[in-house]
Design a protein around this motif. Structure first.
Motif, PDB file in Angstrom:
ATOM      1  N   VAL A  66       0.852  -1.193   0.000  1.00 61.70           N
ATOM      2  CA  VAL A  66       0.000   0.000   0.000  1.00 61.70           C
ATOM      3  C   VAL A  66       0.887   1.242   0.000  1.00 61.70           C
ATOM      4  O   VAL A  66       1.939   1.259   0.636  1.00 61.70           O
ATOM      5  CB  VAL A  66      -0.977   0.041   1.211  1.00 61.70           C
ATOM      6  CG1 VAL A  66      -1.964  -1.096   1.122  1.00 61.70           C
ATOM      7  CG2 VAL A  66      -0.261   0.045   2.537  1.00 61.70           C
ATOM      8  N   ILE A  73       1.117   5.386   0.653  1.00 65.35           N
ATOM      9  CA  ILE A  73       0.446   6.467   1.382  1.00 65.35           C
ATOM     10  C   ILE A  73       1.197   7.777   1.166  1.00 65.35           C
ATOM     11  O   ILE A  73       2.416   7.847   1.350  1.00 65.35           O
ATOM     12  CB  ILE A  73       0.376   6.138   2.891  1.00 65.35           C
ATOM     13  CG1 ILE A  73      -0.391   4.825   3.101  1.00 65.35           C
ATOM     14  CG2 ILE A  73      -0.281   7.281   3.667  1.00 65.35           C
ATOM     15  CD1 ILE A  73      -0.363   4.296   4.506  1.00 65.35           C
ATOM     16  N   GLN A  93       1.332   7.199  -7.379  1.00 66.50           N
ATOM     17  CA  GLN A  93       0.143   6.327  -7.400  1.00 66.50           C
ATOM     18  C   GLN A  93      -0.277   5.886  -5.997  1.00 66.50           C
ATOM     19  O   GLN A  93      -0.315   4.682  -5.696  1.00 66.50           O
ATOM     20  CB  GLN A  93       0.432   5.076  -8.243  1.00 66.50           C
ATOM     21  CG  GLN A  93       0.827   5.358  -9.664  1.00 66.50           C
ATOM     22  CD  GLN A  93      -0.381   5.598 -10.569  1.00 66.50           C
ATOM     23  OE1 GLN A  93      -1.479   5.143 -10.294  1.00 66.50           O
ATOM     24  NE2 GLN A  93      -0.169   6.355 -11.611  1.00 66.50           N
ATOM     25  N   ASP A 105      -2.406   4.954  -2.552  1.00 74.10           N
ATOM     26  CA  ASP A 105      -3.675   4.278  -2.249  1.00 74.10           C
ATOM     27  C   ASP A 105      -4.465   5.068  -1.208  1.00 74.10           C
ATOM     28  O   ASP A 105      -5.636   4.769  -0.946  1.00 74.10           O
ATOM     29  CB  ASP A 105      -3.400   2.880  -1.692  1.00 74.10           C
ATOM     30  CG  ASP A 105      -2.641   2.030  -2.686  1.00 74.10           C
ATOM     31  OD1 ASP A 105      -3.196   1.763  -3.763  1.00 74.10           O
ATOM     32  OD2 ASP A 105      -1.475   1.669  -2.399  1.00 74.10           O
ATOM     33  N   LEU A 106      -3.807   6.029  -0.584  1.00 73.89           N
ATOM     34  CA  LEU A 106      -4.442   6.834   0.470  1.00 73.89           C
ATOM     35  C   LEU A 106      -3.653   8.132   0.608  1.00 73.89           C
ATOM     36  O   LEU A 106      -2.423   8.126   0.479  1.00 73.89           O
ATOM     37  CB  LEU A 106      -4.387   6.066   1.802  1.00 73.89           C
ATOM     38  CG  LEU A 106      -4.872   6.794   3.051  1.00 73.89           C
ATOM     39  CD1 LEU A 106      -6.387   6.603   3.209  1.00 73.89           C
ATOM     40  CD2 LEU A 106      -4.200   6.260   4.317  1.00 73.89           C
ATOM     41  N   ALA A 140      -8.035  12.357  -5.752  1.00 74.94           N
ATOM     42  CA  ALA A 140      -8.475  11.178  -4.976  1.00 74.94           C
ATOM     43  C   ALA A 140      -9.740  10.586  -5.575  1.00 74.94           C
ATOM     44  O   ALA A 140      -9.876   9.368  -5.701  1.00 74.94           O
ATOM     45  CB  ALA A 140      -8.699  11.573  -3.522  1.00 74.94           C
ATOM     46  N   ARG A 170      -9.014   8.656  -8.704  1.00 73.42           N
ATOM     47  CA  ARG A 170      -8.307   7.406  -8.451  1.00 73.42           C
ATOM     48  C   ARG A 170      -9.057   6.496  -7.482  1.00 73.42           C
ATOM     49  O   ARG A 170      -8.577   5.425  -7.121  1.00 73.42           O
ATOM     50  CB  ARG A 170      -6.921   7.729  -7.851  1.00 73.42           C
ATOM     51  CG  ARG A 170      -6.005   8.341  -8.836  1.00 73.42           C
ATOM     52  CD  ARG A 170      -4.858   9.106  -8.208  1.00 73.42           C
ATOM     53  NE  ARG A 170      -4.267   9.963  -9.221  1.00 73.42           N
ATOM     54  CZ  ARG A 170      -3.373   9.531 -10.109  1.00 73.42           C
ATOM     55  NH1 ARG A 170      -2.928   8.308 -10.049  1.00 73.42           N
ATOM     56  NH2 ARG A 170      -2.911  10.346 -11.026  1.00 73.42           N
ATOM     57  N   GLN A 171     -10.208   6.978  -6.998  1.00 69.32           N
ATOM     58  CA  GLN A 171     -11.035   6.230  -6.036  1.00 69.32           C
ATOM     59  C   GLN A 171     -10.241   5.828  -4.792  1.00 69.32           C
ATOM     60  O   GLN A 171     -10.269   4.681  -4.356  1.00 69.32           O
ATOM     61  CB  GLN A 171     -11.641   5.004  -6.701  1.00 69.32           C
ATOM     62  CG  GLN A 171     -12.582   5.398  -7.841  1.00 69.32           C
ATOM     63  CD  GLN A 171     -13.349   4.221  -8.366  1.00 69.32           C
ATOM     64  OE1 GLN A 171     -12.781   3.199  -8.711  1.00 69.32           O
ATOM     65  NE2 GLN A 171     -14.658   4.353  -8.417  1.00 69.32           N
ATOM     66  N   ILE A 172      -9.519   6.821  -4.269  1.00 70.65           N
ATOM     67  CA  ILE A 172      -8.783   6.586  -3.021  1.00 70.65           C
ATOM     68  C   ILE A 172      -9.249   7.612  -1.983  1.00 70.65           C
ATOM     69  O   ILE A 172      -9.729   8.685  -2.350  1.00 70.65           O
ATOM     70  CB  ILE A 172      -7.243   6.694  -3.222  1.00 70.65           C
ATOM     71  CG1 ILE A 172      -6.859   8.117  -3.680  1.00 70.65           C
ATOM     72  CG2 ILE A 172      -6.751   5.649  -4.197  1.00 70.65           C
ATOM     73  CD1 ILE A 172      -5.376   8.385  -3.614  1.00 70.65           C
ATOM     74  N   TYR A 224      -8.928   1.045   7.216  1.00 74.13           N
ATOM     75  CA  TYR A 224      -9.264   1.094   5.786  1.00 74.13           C
ATOM     76  C   TYR A 224      -8.544  -0.022   5.024  1.00 74.13           C
ATOM     77  O   TYR A 224      -9.147  -0.751   4.233  1.00 74.13           O
ATOM     78  CB  TYR A 224      -8.912   2.469   5.210  1.00 74.13           C
ATOM     79  CG  TYR A 224      -9.025   2.516   3.704  1.00 74.13           C
ATOM     80  CD1 TYR A 224     -10.254   2.369   3.076  1.00 74.13           C
ATOM     81  CD2 TYR A 224      -7.884   2.671   2.910  1.00 74.13           C
ATOM     82  CE1 TYR A 224     -10.358   2.392   1.685  1.00 74.13           C
ATOM     83  CE2 TYR A 224      -7.984   2.691   1.532  1.00 74.13           C
ATOM     84  CZ  TYR A 224      -9.222   2.548   0.925  1.00 74.13           C
ATOM     85  OH  TYR A 224      -9.313   2.557  -0.433  1.00 74.13           O
ATOM     86  N   PHE A 225      -7.254  -0.170   5.282  1.00 75.24           N
ATOM     87  CA  PHE A 225      -6.513  -1.193   4.542  1.00 75.24           C
ATOM     88  C   PHE A 225      -6.883  -2.603   5.006  1.00 75.24           C
ATOM     89  O   PHE A 225      -6.819  -3.554   4.237  1.00 75.24           O
ATOM     90  CB  PHE A 225      -4.999  -0.954   4.650  1.00 75.24           C
ATOM     91  CG  PHE A 225      -4.559   0.249   3.858  1.00 75.24           C
ATOM     92  CD1 PHE A 225      -4.794   0.313   2.491  1.00 75.24           C
ATOM     93  CD2 PHE A 225      -3.936   1.327   4.472  1.00 75.24           C
ATOM     94  CE1 PHE A 225      -4.412   1.419   1.743  1.00 75.24           C
ATOM     95  CE2 PHE A 225      -3.544   2.432   3.739  1.00 75.24           C
ATOM     96  CZ  PHE A 225      -3.789   2.479   2.373  1.00 75.24           C
TER      97      PHE A 225
END
Ligand SMILES: NC(=O)c1ccc[n+]([C@@H]2O[C@H](COP(=O)([O-])OP(=O)(O)OC[C@H]3O[C@@H](n4cnc5c(N)ncnc54)[C@H](OP(=O)(O)O)[C@@H]3O)[C@@H](O)[C@H]2O)c1
Length: 311
Positions: free
Chosen positions: A2, A4, A67, A69-70, A105, A108-110, A216-217
């Motif tokens: 992941v 961040i 890139q 994820d959060l 965000a 990228r749907q994060i 979340y993860f």
């Protein structure tokens, strides 16, 4: 793995986030480390010079390169009094900068974990503020932070807004450090005694944000919403100052304790109006994360001990 992204990584909360994170790398770096739950975490922690969130092109470029994820946004314009005359700068960071992150965000749907403030309220309520209470900021800073909340909420991105109050810590400028400095310079200090709120350590805010990130993860879910988080119990600036001096003197950080006189807000006029009631009801976050809210006196002890070690 992941990834961040932390913005505002040199601020009080930003530095605590980095300290508590599994790994820190620069924009071009690639250090990796295992997080507690076995996932590989890659962290990109950017100071304002590495990533100015008001620069939409730069935000896009960093997102494309890294890139994530959060996103955890600890960047903000926090000069409350200066904001009264620097409204454009305050809105550029606290509203437009947040929107830049939110739009990326959403695409990228994060999720974006974001920090806001008790100053979104006018302080007229006589009990602690709940997340559902209506907002009514009385300062430019408060209004710009509210505009940032709204920009994030309306962007369509997954989000979490953590409203907090009276932040202090080891890093950066804050009330604790100001009081320690003034105690060395004066025998008597006049401190506002009619504003109620709760000091909150940057470390405890970082810990709470990391809890949400892990959740979340772990579950793949984040219930978008606003959460109130401050340390407990409530006090006043006068009460906070008195405790700072008692603890600092007790551990030998101060040679003497100044006399602390209580004054009213009217006796200490500032360019930006502060809410008389800054108390935040933290029931929702307690239930959601199943956490005990930290006592600010304990957090203060830890901060003073670190400051002592550094001096
Ligand atoms: N401090 C409080 O008492 C308090 C109370 C309630 C809520 N909050 C909220 O808590 C959050 C964290 O506050 P904090 O106390 O950690 O603030 P802080 O110490 O002032 O840190 C804010 C950071 O944001 C950075 N920054 C400013 N403009 C930026 C930009 N355009 N792009 C990227 N970074 C930028 C600053 O960088 P530079 O150092 O280079 O300027 C600074 O490192 C903020 O959202 C704040 O509104 C704070």
């Amino acid at each position: 793995m992941v990834k961040i992204l932390i913005t505002g990584a040199n601020g009080q909360v930003g530095r605590s986030l980095v300290e508590q994170a599994p790994a820190t790398v620069s924009v071009s770096g690639s250090d990796r480390e295992k997080s507690g739950d076995g996932k590989i975490v890659q962290l990109l922690a950017c100071s304002s010079s590495e990533l100015d969130i008001t620069q939409a092109d730069r935000v896009k470029a960093v997102m494309e390169q890294f890139q994530p994820d959060l996103i955890i946004n600890a960047a903000a314009y926090t000069a409350v009094d200066k904001a009264e005359t620097e409204s454009d700068q305050a809105y550029a960071v606290n509203r437009d900068g947040v929107l830049n992150l939110a739009q990326e965000a959403k695409q990228r749907q994060i999720p974006v974990l974001h920090i806001s403030t008790d100053y979104v309220f006018d302080g007229e309520k006589d009990t602690p503020y709940k997340e559902t209470d209506s907002t009514s900021p009385e300062s430019v800073y408060g209004a710009s932070k509210l505009a940032g909340e709204q920009a994030l909420q309306q962007s369509g991105a997954l989000y979490l807004i953590l409203r907090t109050s009276w932040v202090f810590g080891v890093h950066g400028g804050n009330f604790v450090k100001t009081m320690l400095r003034l105690a060395g310079e004066r025998d008597t200090l006049s401190i506002v005694a009619d504003q109620q709120g709760a000091p909150t350590s940057a470390a405890s805010i970082a810990e709470t944000l990391w809890r949400f990130a892990r959740q979340y993860f772990g579950t793949g879910n984040l219930e978008s919403g606003v959460y109130h988080f401050s340390n407990q119990p409530e006090t006043t600036w006068h009460g906070f100052a008195t405790e700072i001096f008692t603890q600092a003197y007790g551990m030998g950080l101060l040679e003497k304790q100044p006399v602390v006189q209580g004054i009213t807000t009217a006796e200490y006029p500032t360019p930006a109006k502060r809410p008389l009631n800054s108390r935040l009801d933290c029931t929702k976050i307690q239930r959601t994360l199943s956490i005990e809210i930290p006592q600010w006196q304990d957090e203060l002890s830890r901060v003073l001990a670190k400051l002592q070690n550094e001096s």
